[in-house]
Write a protein that holds these residues in place. Structure first.
Motif, PDB file in Angstrom:
ATOM      1  N   ASP A 465       0.853  -1.203   0.000  1.00  0.00           N
ATOM      2  CA  ASP A 465       0.000   0.000   0.000  1.00  0.00           C
ATOM      3  C   ASP A 465       0.871   1.229   0.000  1.00  0.00           C
ATOM      4  OD1 ASP A 465      -2.895  -0.770   0.373  1.00  0.00           O
ATOM      5  OD2 ASP A 465      -1.915  -1.969   1.945  1.00  0.00           O
ATOM      6  N   LEU A 466       0.613   2.098  -0.944  1.00  0.00           N
ATOM      7  CA  LEU A 466       1.357   3.360  -0.972  1.00  0.00           C
ATOM      8  C   LEU A 466       0.696   4.312   0.014  1.00  0.00           C
ATOM      9  CD1 LEU A 466       3.646   4.923  -2.347  1.00  0.00           C
ATOM     10  CD2 LEU A 466       1.992   5.671  -4.071  1.00  0.00           C
ATOM     11  N   LEU A 467       1.480   4.803   0.990  1.00  0.00           N
ATOM     12  CA  LEU A 467       0.890   5.662   2.012  1.00  0.00           C
ATOM     13  C   LEU A 467       1.124   7.139   1.718  1.00  0.00           C
ATOM     14  CD1 LEU A 467       1.954   3.733   5.268  1.00  0.00           C
ATOM     15  CD2 LEU A 467      -0.146   3.467   3.924  1.00  0.00           C
ATOM     16  N   TYR A 468       2.270   7.425   1.157  1.00  0.00           N
ATOM     17  CA  TYR A 468       2.606   8.836   0.930  1.00  0.00           C
ATOM     18  C   TYR A 468       3.610   8.909  -0.220  1.00  0.00           C
ATOM     19  CZ  TYR A 468       4.019  13.662   1.839  1.00  0.00           C
ATOM     20  OH  TYR A 468       4.280  15.002   1.715  1.00  0.00           O
ATOM     21  N   ASN A 469       3.415   9.853  -1.126  1.00  0.00           N
ATOM     22  CA  ASN A 469       4.357   9.990  -2.231  1.00  0.00           C
ATOM     23  C   ASN A 469       4.299  11.409  -2.759  1.00  0.00           C
ATOM     24  OD1 ASN A 469       6.105   9.392  -4.377  1.00  0.00           O
ATOM     25  ND2 ASN A 469       4.421   8.766  -5.703  1.00  0.00           N
ATOM     26  N   LYS A 470       5.193  12.232  -2.266  1.00  0.00           N
ATOM     27  CA  LYS A 470       5.186  13.619  -2.699  1.00  0.00           C
ATOM     28  C   LYS A 470       6.609  14.156  -2.688  1.00  0.00           C
ATOM     29  CE  LYS A 470       2.240  17.692  -2.147  1.00  0.00           C
ATOM     30  NZ  LYS A 470       2.857  18.253  -3.310  1.00  0.00           N
ATOM     31  N   ASP A 471       6.918  14.906  -3.728  1.00  0.00           N
ATOM     32  CA  ASP A 471       8.257  15.463  -3.906  1.00  0.00           C
ATOM     33  C   ASP A 471       9.298  14.357  -3.750  1.00  0.00           C
ATOM     34  OD1 ASP A 471       7.023  17.908  -4.268  1.00  0.00           O
ATOM     35  OD2 ASP A 471       7.008  18.294  -2.113  1.00  0.00           O
ATOM     36  N   SER A 472      10.146  14.474  -2.731  1.00  0.00           N
ATOM     37  CA  SER A 472      11.211  13.476  -2.669  1.00  0.00           C
ATOM     38  C   SER A 472      10.966  12.413  -1.605  1.00  0.00           C
ATOM     39  CB  SER A 472      12.544  14.174  -2.409  1.00  0.00           C
ATOM     40  OG  SER A 472      12.541  14.677  -1.102  1.00  0.00           O
ATOM     41  N   LEU A 473       9.809  12.448  -0.971  1.00  0.00           N
ATOM     42  CA  LEU A 473       9.550  11.472   0.103  1.00  0.00           C
ATOM     43  C   LEU A 473       8.505  10.450  -0.330  1.00  0.00           C
ATOM     44  CD1 LEU A 473       9.966  10.634   3.116  1.00  0.00           C
ATOM     45  CD2 LEU A 473       7.997  12.094   3.644  1.00  0.00           C
ATOM     46  N   SER A 474       8.826   9.182  -0.119  1.00  0.00           N
ATOM     47  CA  SER A 474       7.799   8.182  -0.364  1.00  0.00           C
ATOM     48  C   SER A 474       7.752   7.183   0.777  1.00  0.00           C
ATOM     49  CB  SER A 474       8.017   7.496  -1.704  1.00  0.00           C
ATOM     50  OG  SER A 474       9.011   6.542  -1.567  1.00  0.00           O
ATOM     51  N   VAL A 475       6.539   6.792   1.115  1.00  0.00           N
ATOM     52  CA  VAL A 475       6.316   5.840   2.208  1.00  0.00           C
ATOM     53  C   VAL A 475       5.325   4.797   1.716  1.00  0.00           C
ATOM     54  CG1 VAL A 475       5.610   5.552   4.611  1.00  0.00           C
ATOM     55  CG2 VAL A 475       6.525   7.770   3.853  1.00  0.00           C
ATOM     56  N   TYR A 476       5.699   3.550   1.823  1.00  0.00           N
ATOM     57  CA  TYR A 476       4.710   2.520   1.528  1.00  0.00           C
ATOM     58  C   TYR A 476       4.741   1.460   2.613  1.00  0.00           C
ATOM     59  CZ  TYR A 476       8.452  -0.311  -0.789  1.00  0.00           C
ATOM     60  OH  TYR A 476       9.582  -1.032  -1.084  1.00  0.00           O
ATOM     61  N   GLN A 477       3.717   0.634   2.595  1.00  0.00           N
ATOM     62  CA  GLN A 477       3.563  -0.357   3.647  1.00  0.00           C
ATOM     63  C   GLN A 477       3.469  -1.746   3.045  1.00  0.00           C
ATOM     64  OE1 GLN A 477       0.996   0.567   7.141  1.00  0.00           O
ATOM     65  NE2 GLN A 477      -0.297  -1.011   6.244  1.00  0.00           N
TER      66      GLN A 477
END
Ligand code: ISL
Ligand code: CA
Length: 532
Positions: A465-477
């Motif tokens: 699951d992609l939780l956050y993806n903006k500019d240079s930061l990405s967070v997935y689970q």
């Protein structure tokens, strides 16, 4: 369903550039054998070997003159069998490159085919009459120029979607299909475990209707290969296909269809290109991650992803995505974390595990790739010489093909002779030996990442699951049998704040040491964090 290919970690060897043992400047099979312990230690369990069959080398072996023989430049069949058995001894599997859209024009089938219109091999290839004294249609070869070559012996044109020394096989001919099936069985019976299938979606065409690939009989042909060769050997396949959507790729890989195990998708590799090859623009991390996420979501539970960063047709990722100077280690390991903590079978291209960089080409004499050589005069119409070389240094296929530096000796210990292609310019500093001795070893990081991938059921099979993806930061689970993990990556050479805190005891893997609670990522930091 559980399949061995889902627990494979694949390492791609481009034999010409891997390791030379006889001083002719070209890597060889004995060189591969000499590095198997290095690969075993890294933790990979499957090798994909780019073509090492008899070939005149117009496209570095992707132009095959004999599908059943090893090119003497790489060694003998005995060397090959020794390599295979050394791999098996170490619990490794071998995938061969299956290049069956075309052969070399020096293959005996083609030499026969061009002799006369009634030669028994005529129909092995695709021949057409001239139209008004010209090519049968406007198709262009992937390496520039017309896709048709006139052959004066018989007054017809033959089709070549790649170089004119790579005539396309005619898959409509059942004899061609049988030859390919037999050849695949020949290698499978020798103990090979599967194939990487070169431009496999091009084998079906409908020329009269302008269809040069993904033709009407594609699935029929691939299913035939599966039924007659692959399935009986429980073989693994990865198809090389360009430009497919996740839905289309499921048509080739859904287990019920019995075609391929998985396909490579290249959509993320195109991110940042403003045009075709040699037209690189600014890299866009957000787009890169969202393309990867689309494939994760598109195939989860239905198909299976091949997850990859580089291959022999691409330049080095840290030149494009990362930072080759101050943050070479950090950016190389961040990209690895981002991609290989996703769901799918990892493919690692030789040298990636050392954070290798592109060579700088300063004149055409240093370049070898047919695509670049053909493009050169065209690019010169648009740019000056210096700009063309800058583009070649950033995006030519020679970039990833530069020989591997094993140590800091002359030519990186790749060869005692003259390498067929130059090494990257900083090999005295960036080489396998130096990496392994360094406190910031890319190899050791890859090793930890591979181990985590193989030992953790969530990493292997968990949902994405992609939780956050903006500019240079990405967070997935990733979530599954072995718990829930967050993968957090900073694509930038500056620190980046996150709106939650990470406790050191929850960090499973990071390319920085985490000693206290953090709420900010360091430049190119990557974290795999266990949810508690
Ligand atoms: O890299 C490319 C050109 O910019 C691609 O079009 C590439 O040629 C395409 O991915 C097909 O690649 C495969 O088949 C080619 C061979 O040259 C490549 O090395 C191989 O990976 C023809 O056999
Ligand atoms: Ca050699």
């Amino acid at each position: 369903m559980k399949e061995w290919y889902k627990e494979a970690v694949v390492y791609q060897i481009y034999p010409k550039s891997f390791c030379d043992t006889n001083g002719d400047g070209i890597g060889d099979i004995c060189g591969i054998i000499s590095k198997l312990d290095y690969l075993k230690e890294l933790g990979v369990n499957t090798i994909w070997l780019s073509p090492c069959y008899v070939s005149p080398g117009d496209d570095n072996g992707y132009d095959i003159a004999d599908y059943r023989k090893i090119d003497p430049v790489y060694g003998s069949m005995d060397d090959f069998k020794a390599m295979l058995s050394e791999m098996k001894k170490r619990g490794m599997r071998l995938l061969m490159d299956l290049v069956v859209n075309h052969t070399s024009d020096e293959h005996k089938w083609f030499e026969e085919s061009r002799k006369s219109k009634d030669n028994p091999y005529r129909n092995y290839y695709i021949w057409r009459d001239p139209v008004n004294g010209h090519e049968p249609n406007e198709w262009q070869s992937n390496f520039g120029g017309s896709a048709w070559e006139y052959d004066k012996t018989t007054g017809q044109y033959y089709l070549h979607l790649f170089s004119k020394k790579q005539p396309d096989l005619n898959w409509e001919n059942p004899k061609v299909r049988q030859e390919i099936v037999d050849m695949m069985n020949y290698w499978l019976e020798m103990g090979v475990d599967g194939f990487r299938c070169d431009v496999i979606n091009l084998i079906s065409k409908d020329i009269e209707n302008g269809i040069s690939g993904d033709g009407p009989r594609l699935h029929e042909y691939i299913h035939l290969l599966n039924r007659e060769a692959l399935a009986p050997h429980n073989a693994m396949t990865v198809g090389e296909v360009w430009g497919l959507s996740p839905e289309e790729s499921l048509m080739l890989t859904h287990p019920e269809r019995q075609e391929l195990s998985m396909v490579f998708q290249f959509e993320h590799m195109g991110v940042g290109r403003t045009g075709g090859r040699f037209y690189l623009g600014e890299f866009e991390p957000e787009k890169y991650v969202s393309v990867l996420a689309k494939w994760q979501e598109g195939l989860n539970g239905k198909g299976w992803n091949a997850i990859c960063v580089e291959n022999h047709d691409q330049s080095r990722c840290i030149n494009r995505i990362g930072n080759t100077d101050k943050y070479r280690y950090e950016s190389a390991t961040m990209i690895a974390t981002l991609v290989y903590a996703m769901q799918g079978t990892p493919y690692i291209f030789q040298g990636q595990e050392l954070g290798l960089i592109n060579p700088i080409f300063s004149s055409l004499e240093e370049c070898r790739d047919i695509e670049a050589l053909n493009a050169y005069p065209e690019l010169l119409k648009e740019f000056d010489e210096e700009e063309v070389m800058r583009r070649f240094s950033g995006d030519s296929r020679d970039c990833g093909r530069a020989p591997i530096p094993w140590d800091d000796s002359e030519n990186g210990g790749f060869t005692t002779g003259t390498p067929w292609l130059k090494l990257h310019d900083r090999y005295k500093e960036i080489n396998a030996k130096a990496d392994l001795l360094s406190s910031k070893s890319v190899y050791k990081y890859y090793k930890s990442l591979i181990r985590l991938h193989l030992e953790n059921k969530t990493m292997l099979y968990g949902d994405f699951d992609l939780l956050y993806n903006k500019d240079s930061l990405s967070v997935y689970q990733r979530s599954g049998e072995d718990g829930i993990y967050k993968v957090i990556c900073n694509f930038c050479d500056k620190p980046c704040a996150i709106d939650f805190n990470v406790l050191p005891e929850t960090v499973i893997l990071s390319n920085y040491s985490v000693e206290e609670e953090i709420s900010e990522l360091a430049p190119y930091q990557a974290l795999i964090v266990k949810e508690v």
